[in-house]
Design a protein around this motif. Structure first.
Motif, mmCIF file in Angstrom:
data_model
loop_
_atom_site.group_PDB
_atom_site.id
_atom_site.type_symbol
_atom_site.label_atom_id
_atom_site.label_comp_id
_atom_site.label_asym_id
_atom_site.label_seq_id
_atom_site.Cartn_x
_atom_site.Cartn_y
_atom_site.Cartn_z
ATOM 1 N N ASP A 146 1.091 19.863 -21.657
ATOM 2 C CA ASP A 146 2.366 19.588 -22.330
ATOM 3 C C ASP A 146 2.106 19.365 -23.806
ATOM 4 O O ASP A 146 1.045 18.855 -24.189
ATOM 5 N N LYS A 171 -4.514 21.533 -14.416
ATOM 6 C CA LYS A 171 -3.274 21.867 -13.714
ATOM 7 C C LYS A 171 -2.151 22.255 -14.665
ATOM 8 O O LYS A 171 -1.360 23.150 -14.382
ATOM 9 N N ASP A 172 -2.056 21.567 -15.818
ATOM 10 C CA ASP A 172 -0.918 21.808 -16.710
ATOM 11 C C ASP A 172 -1.230 21.247 -18.092
ATOM 12 O O ASP A 172 -2.134 20.427 -18.257
#
Length: 321
Positions: A43, A40-41
């Motif tokens: 960082d 999803k993502d």
């Protein structure tokens, strides 16, 4: 062969061609190859920035949105140099079995040279089959300012030995253990060692020395002599300076007049220490000289002068011999 047989043969040939084309173009995928995962993502943050290395923390958010198969998943983090395209480092972490609808945040640490930029890819596997991937880029790491405190050195331990007791004064040799936990050879920094009476805070003695250049993952001992009045308790403080800034602190204790609890543990009393009993008998044993100050030294003028004189003697011998 009748007309029906010809039509049947033609249909079989046509179906074979369609199946061959579909499988070649990727339109048909087996059930085992379907991915029920999604990255999803991602960082990324800098945990620590040194002078030549940066420690990055990469967090990848993995989602399993459907599927009930109980297979182990893993995440492979791969880092490529944006300048050369070469693989710099890769790290794998096991995720175990993910449940349907579960999202898992996976954090991985990387230590990279602080040069240029990198392409960081997270590749998700279920058993040995790749299911999904995601990527994130970082740029211009060489412009990232270094942490002020990041000198790589740690004060790991201190030892104390009584060298001399005279006129109620004690000469104590202090051995300071310095460990370079960085990835490059440390700078030669100034180090202040001082001894302070524990209760009054009065300074008894202080000495300036240098750390010397210390190789990575290496521990060295720097020794100083400190003089203090007998029968007091002291704090020995070590301060490492980088130019005009204190970048590392350490302390330990010398108790020549310690307090101990009495049996009922409601009060304390002073324990008398005969400091002279700890005095080193071998007076010829001296504090190790600061050889580290000469580790990077080059041959001096005396060596050069000796070489010149030797060459001159050879020339004169040949001329007049």
């Amino acid at each position: 062969m009748g007309k029906q047989g010809i039509k049947l043969t033609q249909m079989l040939i046509l179906m074979s061609i369609i199946l061959l084309f579909a499988s070649g173009s990727g339109c048909i995928r087996s059930f085992e190859e379907e991915s029920y995962y999604n990255i999803k993502d991602m960082d990324i943050s800098a945990d620590r920035a040194g002078t030549s290395f940066v420690d990055l923390n990469v967090t990848t958010y993995v989602e399993k949105y459907q599927g009930d198969t109980e297979k182990n998943a893993s995440l492979l983090l791969k880092v490529y140099s944006r300048e050369s395209g070469l693989l710099e480092v890769q790290e794998e972490v096991k995720l175990g079995k993910l449940k349907k609808g579960e999202t898992k945040a996976v954090s991985q640490s990387l230590s990279l040279p602080k040069t240029g930029g990198y392409n960081i890819r997270s590749v998700l596997f279920e058993e040995d089959t790749q299911k999904n991937s995601g990527e994130i880029n970082v740029y211009n790491l060489d412009f990232l300012p270094a942490d002020v405190q990041d000198i790589g050195l740690e004060i790991s331990e201190m030892d104390f030995r009584v060298r001399k007791v005279e006129d109620r004064k004690v000469l104590i040799e202090s051995d300071i253990y310095l460990t370079n936990e960085g990835k490059i050879t440390s700078q030669d920094l100034r180090m202040l060692v001082k001894v302070r009476e524990m209760d009054a805070g009065l300074l008894a003695d202080k000495v300036w020395i240098r750390t010397g250049k210390i190789k990575p993952e290496t521990t060295v001992i720097r020794s100083v002599n400190l003089t203090m009045p007998d029968q007091y308790n002291y704090v020995v403080e070590v301060l490492i300076w980088n130019n005009d800034t204190i970048v590392r602190r350490g302390e330990d204790y010398i108790q020549l007049n310690p307090e101990v609890e009495v049996k009922d543990k409601t009060s304390t009393k002073t324990k008398e220490i005969q400091t002279s009993e700890f005095e080193i008998v071998d007076e010829n044993e001296m504090v190790p000289e600061e050889e580290y100050a000469e580790e990077e030294a080059t041959p001096g003028f005396s060596l050069f002068l000796s070489a010149v004189l030797l060459c001159s003697a050879v020339v004169l011998r040949r001329r007049f011999g």
